[in-house]
Design an enzyme around this catalytic site. Structure first.
Site, PDB file in Angstrom:
ATOM      1  N   ASP A  19      45.418  46.979  34.936  1.00 42.11           N
ATOM      2  CA  ASP A  19      43.942  46.165  34.832  1.00 42.11           C
ATOM      3  C   ASP A  19      43.498  44.919  34.366  1.00 42.11           C
ATOM      4  OD1 ASP A  19      41.500  45.920  36.302  1.00 42.11           O
ATOM      5  OD2 ASP A  19      41.242  47.988  34.845  1.00 42.11           O
ATOM      6  N   ASP A  57      41.420  40.194  39.664  1.00 40.98           N
ATOM      7  CA  ASP A  57      41.331  41.675  39.754  1.00 40.98           C
ATOM      8  C   ASP A  57      42.526  43.018  40.319  1.00 40.98           C
ATOM      9  OD1 ASP A  57      40.414  44.359  38.522  1.00 40.98           O
ATOM     10  OD2 ASP A  57      38.511  44.377  39.149  1.00 40.98           O
TER      11      ASP A  57
END
Length: 414
Positions: free
Chosen positions: A105, A288
């Site tokens: 992430d 992201d």
């Protein structure tokens, strides 16, 4: 952070038959792949976004005081990821003597895995971490409170292996208590944050910063290629560079404007090439990989939905506008097939065709076409900002360069 829930995200983890076995394939730059297996779980969008984007608070409960670690600047290695229903991408990592399936992430910086100390049902559904003989107790607690629950953990350290890369003393946040279903209904064991160290707890180094510090790579880059094929084995994260065979064009680099998120500046966001007033003074954009959707400030996102005007019955698919993110004069286009999904009777989201990238934002409860968008108000000082999640990052291979502090995008080859 104010967030609005209109949907369920279908989270499916794809893996192969022999989990954790390295393939013997060695390419020019020593790319190693790992097979993964397939499971299916459902998690609400609000739960996942609350957890991944909330501010994490922490406190010391022991006597150990961490030293502030400076970011320092030989080989390249890749891990195979799998596209689970075009919604999330997971890959393997070894902590101590155990392997875990995790989300890599770029939108967070802490390293979370379920601990064997956790007795909650959500923890028991996943691989639970048992400290190895090389582990160290550091004496720090970490708490995350979000709209639908909270997590309590403690930060310790252990040896971590990521493909051919080994870090002997990596801090990890062991989840020792879960309240809520954010992890219970997911197909992954944890989250490895690849954001900047300014967002990490207690000034501890995120995993990639320790890779930098120990000079494991010739180039301090990592990159993501996300396949749009549900049952393929093509998705991968590459450390030390990027796989040129996954590109279908030139790479353009953009400077990071705030070393917290991987945040860059967009000139404008266009609908069919026209300025709609989204970015009068430019827009902050976050790349992201832990987010499936494209998100934007609430009012702007509602305006975008009005302008796209997606018919529920998919009847205007061929008439829907092109969405363009213009960054440093470079146009990154998304056609309707890139941002539209079909919602079926069982609640799953299905790509309109195989070129579609990620899961969609579900605005309703009927069988219909939906747009892959979600309103999300990111507070100051990082916000307001837009997030380019997997819906965008599947069409464009993404490169994250800590040597130059830039984000690169190039059209992915599918």
């Amino acid at each position: 952070m104010n967030q609005f829930l209109f949907s369920l995200l279908v989270v499916i983890t794809l893996c192969g038959q022999q989990q954790g076995n390295f393939l013997s394939e060695k390419q020019e730059n020593q790319i190693f792949t790992i097979k993964l297996k397939e499971t299916q779980k459902i998690v609400t969008a609000k739960e996942m976004y609350d957890f991944l984007s909330t501010k994490q608070t922490y406190f010391q409960f022991g006597g150990y005081v961490p030293k502030l670690q400076q970011n320092e600047q030989t080989k390249k290695t890749s891990l195979k990821l799998h596209n689970f229903r075009n919604t999330q991408f997971t890959g393997p990592i070894t902590v101590g003597d155990q392997e875990f399936q995790v989300i890599f992430d770029t939108g967070s910086a802490n390293f979370w895995i379920d601990s064997v100390k956790c007795k909650n049902e959500g923890c028991k559904q996943h691989t639970q971490y048992k400290p190895s003989l090389k582990s160290k107790h550091l004496g720090y607690a970490l708490n995350v409170e979000f709209g639908t629950g909270d997590l309590n953990g403690e930060i310790n350290s252990d040896i971590v292996r990521l493909g051919e890369i080994e870090i002997e003393d990596q801090n990890i946040a062991e989840i020792i208590e879960e309240n809520g279903s954010v992890f219970q209904n997911t197909g992954f064991d944890g989250i490895v944050g690849l954001g900047y160290p300014s967002m990490a707890a207690y000034n501890f180094n995120p995993l990639f910063d320790n890779i930098i510090k120990e000079k494991k790579l010739k180039s301090n880059q990592f990159s993501f290629y996300m396949s749009n094929q549900v049952n393929s084995y093509e998705s991968q994260i590459t450390f030390g560079g990027y796989d040129v065979t996954k590109l279908d064009g030139q790479v353009h680099y953009h400077p990071v404007i705030d070393q917290y998120y991987w945040m860059i500046q967009a000139d404008n966001i266009l609908i069919n090439g026209k300025d709609q007033g989204f970015c009068p003074k430019g827009c902050k954009i976050i790349a992201d990989t832990g987010t499936s959707l494209i998100t934007g400030p609430f009012e702007d996102l509602m305006k975008l939905l009005d302008l796209t005007n997606i018919n529920d019955d998919c009847s205007n698919l061929n008439e829907l506008p092109k969405l363009t993110f213009r960054i440093d004069g470079v146009d990154y286009d998304l056609d309707s097939k890139d941002y539209i999904m079909e919602l079926r009777d069982d609640g799953t989201e299905i790509p309109i065709n195989t070129d579609v990238s990620a899961s969609a934002f579900i605005q309703g409860n009927s069988d219909r076409c939906i747009g892959a968008f979600m309103p999300l108000d990111i507070p100051d000082p990082q916000g307001p900002a837009w997030i380019l999640g997997d819906i965008f990052l599947t069409k464009y291979l993404s490169i994250y360069d800590r040597d130059t502090n830039m984000v690169g995008f190039g059209k992915a080859k599918h």
